[in-house]
Write a protein that holds these residues in place. Sequence first.
Motif, PDB file in Angstrom:
ATOM      1  N   LEU A  95      60.223  43.430  55.006  1.00  0.00           N
ATOM      2  CA  LEU A  95      59.091  44.053  54.316  1.00  0.00           C
ATOM      3  C   LEU A  95      58.213  44.764  55.333  1.00  0.00           C
ATOM      4  O   LEU A  95      57.818  44.182  56.350  1.00  0.00           O
ATOM      5  CB  LEU A  95      58.288  42.976  53.585  1.00  0.00           C
TER       6      LEU A  95
ATOM      7  N   SER B 179      51.459  44.921  52.312  1.00  0.00           N
ATOM      8  CA  SER B 179      52.683  45.712  52.254  1.00  0.00           C
ATOM      9  C   SER B 179      52.351  47.199  52.302  1.00  0.00           C
ATOM     10  O   SER B 179      51.306  47.636  51.832  1.00  0.00           O
ATOM     11  CB  SER B 179      53.468  45.388  50.975  1.00  0.00           C
TER      12      SER B 179
ATOM     13  N   LEU C  56      63.642  35.566  49.856  1.00  0.00           N
ATOM     14  CA  LEU C  56      63.540  35.572  48.410  1.00  0.00           C
ATOM     15  C   LEU C  56      64.788  34.913  47.829  1.00  0.00           C
ATOM     16  O   LEU C  56      65.900  35.169  48.302  1.00  0.00           O
ATOM     17  CB  LEU C  56      63.454  37.021  47.918  1.00  0.00           C
TER      18      LEU C  56
ATOM     19  N   ARG D  51      53.430  38.984  47.167  1.00  0.00           N
ATOM     20  CA  ARG D  51      53.379  39.668  48.465  1.00  0.00           C
ATOM     21  C   ARG D  51      52.612  40.977  48.365  1.00  0.00           C
ATOM     22  O   ARG D  51      51.811  41.314  49.231  1.00  0.00           O
ATOM     23  CB  ARG D  51      54.800  39.911  48.969  1.00  0.00           C
ATOM     24  N   THR D  52      52.873  41.734  47.305  1.00  0.00           N
ATOM     25  CA  THR D  52      52.210  43.028  47.189  1.00  0.00           C
ATOM     26  C   THR D  52      50.723  42.872  46.899  1.00  0.00           C
ATOM     27  O   THR D  52      49.922  43.713  47.293  1.00  0.00           O
ATOM     28  CB  THR D  52      52.868  43.876  46.088  1.00  0.00           C
TER      29      THR D  52
ATOM     30  N   THR E  62      57.911  38.901  43.905  1.00  0.00           N
ATOM     31  CA  THR E  62      57.426  39.896  44.864  1.00  0.00           C
ATOM     32  C   THR E  62      55.956  40.238  44.667  1.00  0.00           C
ATOM     33  O   THR E  62      55.310  40.721  45.595  1.00  0.00           O
ATOM     34  CB  THR E  62      58.243  41.199  44.763  1.00  0.00           C
TER      35      THR E  62
ATOM     36  N   SER F 273      60.970  38.522  55.306  1.00  0.00           N
ATOM     37  CA  SER F 273      60.528  37.718  54.171  1.00  0.00           C
ATOM     38  C   SER F 273      61.789  37.237  53.469  1.00  0.00           C
ATOM     39  O   SER F 273      62.865  37.831  53.629  1.00  0.00           O
ATOM     40  CB  SER F 273      59.642  38.527  53.216  1.00  0.00           C
TER      41      SER F 273
ATOM     42  N   HIS G  36      60.869  48.994  43.959  1.00  0.00           N
ATOM     43  CA  HIS G  36      61.491  48.009  44.845  1.00  0.00           C
ATOM     44  C   HIS G  36      62.034  46.833  44.032  1.00  0.00           C
ATOM     45  O   HIS G  36      63.149  46.344  44.297  1.00  0.00           O
ATOM     46  CB  HIS G  36      60.459  47.535  45.865  1.00  0.00           C
ATOM     47  N   ASP G  37      61.282  46.377  43.039  1.00  0.00           N
ATOM     48  CA  ASP G  37      61.751  45.286  42.189  1.00  0.00           C
ATOM     49  C   ASP G  37      63.034  45.673  41.456  1.00  0.00           C
ATOM     50  O   ASP G  37      63.973  44.876  41.365  1.00  0.00           O
ATOM     51  CB  ASP G  37      60.674  44.914  41.157  1.00  0.00           C
TER      52      ASP G  37
END
Length: 418
Positions: A262, A312, A283, A306-307, A303, A281, A231-232
């Motif tokens: 998300l 998530s 960013l 959040r993870t 991120t 969310s 995802h990043d």
Amino acid sequence: MSDPVTTTEAALLARDQATQPWQQAVVAVLSGPLSRRELIDLVTERIAYAPRFRRLVAGWPVPGWVDDENFSVGGHVREDALAPGQRLEDWLADRLVKPLDRGHPLWEATLVQGIGPGTQALVVRAHPALVDGYDNVHLLQELFDSSPTDVSAASDDWQPAETQPPGISDLLSGLEDPLRAVSGAATGLLGMVENAVRAVAASPREQHVAGVEVDLDVLTEVRTSFGCTTHDVLLSLATAGVRGWLADHGRPLVDPVALVPLAVQEPAVLESAIGCRVAPSWLGLPVTAVSAADRLRAIATLTRARTDTGLSVPARNLVELAGFAPPTLHAVAAGTVAAGRPHTVVVGNVPGPEEERFLGRARLRQVYALTATTDDEQVGVSITSYRGRVTLGAAAVAPLRRWARDVAAELGALRAEV
């Protein structure tokens, strides 16, 4: 039975205006035979699993989802062909600025010919308000199968159950804008929040479309090297695309606020169609970072918080959802715009299955989504994976002339660091 329009749905419906339509297109590129007649039969057979696709919004002051008494599957399924030299992207851009018919359920399916030998595209335009991820899924989630199937002739003996909205319904039979009447009403009427009341847009808005496909294996290499998530990496590619778009149009290179929906785990929603909730969310996309590696590291840092919460949902969980879930997930992700926080970019990332899918006997080769921009949005990116490939589809208010080149260059620069 009819259902009342929720506050969130009303906020989404109000974004769809005659001069600035707001809708989503899901594009399924197919190999093999599929006729319009077969598509009509397939939709007729399975539309009961997506009942909103037979409903429209009617009534005031209590708008509701009611059965369209004049509904016909054939009226929503069309066929078209690209003109000589026309690209599918241009065809899509033209369709995204055409309003859906408010006198009928807000969707349209078109089989587009002329893509290439033995290839056609099924394009389903639909309003995201039709889908909530709970009781209402996207029609396309129900159409694809894991193996080729023969399409049998289907008779449409459906009858509307109720064509009157809940509450007072005889004041206005058709509602052009569910919130137009509310904008001048007393605060709190019907639970409509002020954020949902919107001014009617007067000037048309253009939509420009582009897309690029990358290998999931290459993304995995980069992910492993940088110790981040796929995802990043995808967010960094989208950031590069936005950066190039800003530069191409002489716009200031500042870090834009992006809405990045998300999927989060919540026990109360495990019984929903997607087993999770898609939450908004935000960013700050690091377009001002000097190098591709710096941009990816900045995104991974943002991120990770959040993870690390554990809320998530892992991508593998979304991949394993029943049916063909990407269209539903994209629609629900688009609906998070109703949260209302200002942003200029939106990036939705939806994983799809690794196994082949079929529409009748036609094989699904590629799938991607495009969501028209709304409010202050300048660029919207919809990311979809399927069978080891990932497509980054983009819609913007100005041409995306270098989208594919910038995304490819960013991926090349990251691979050079591996």
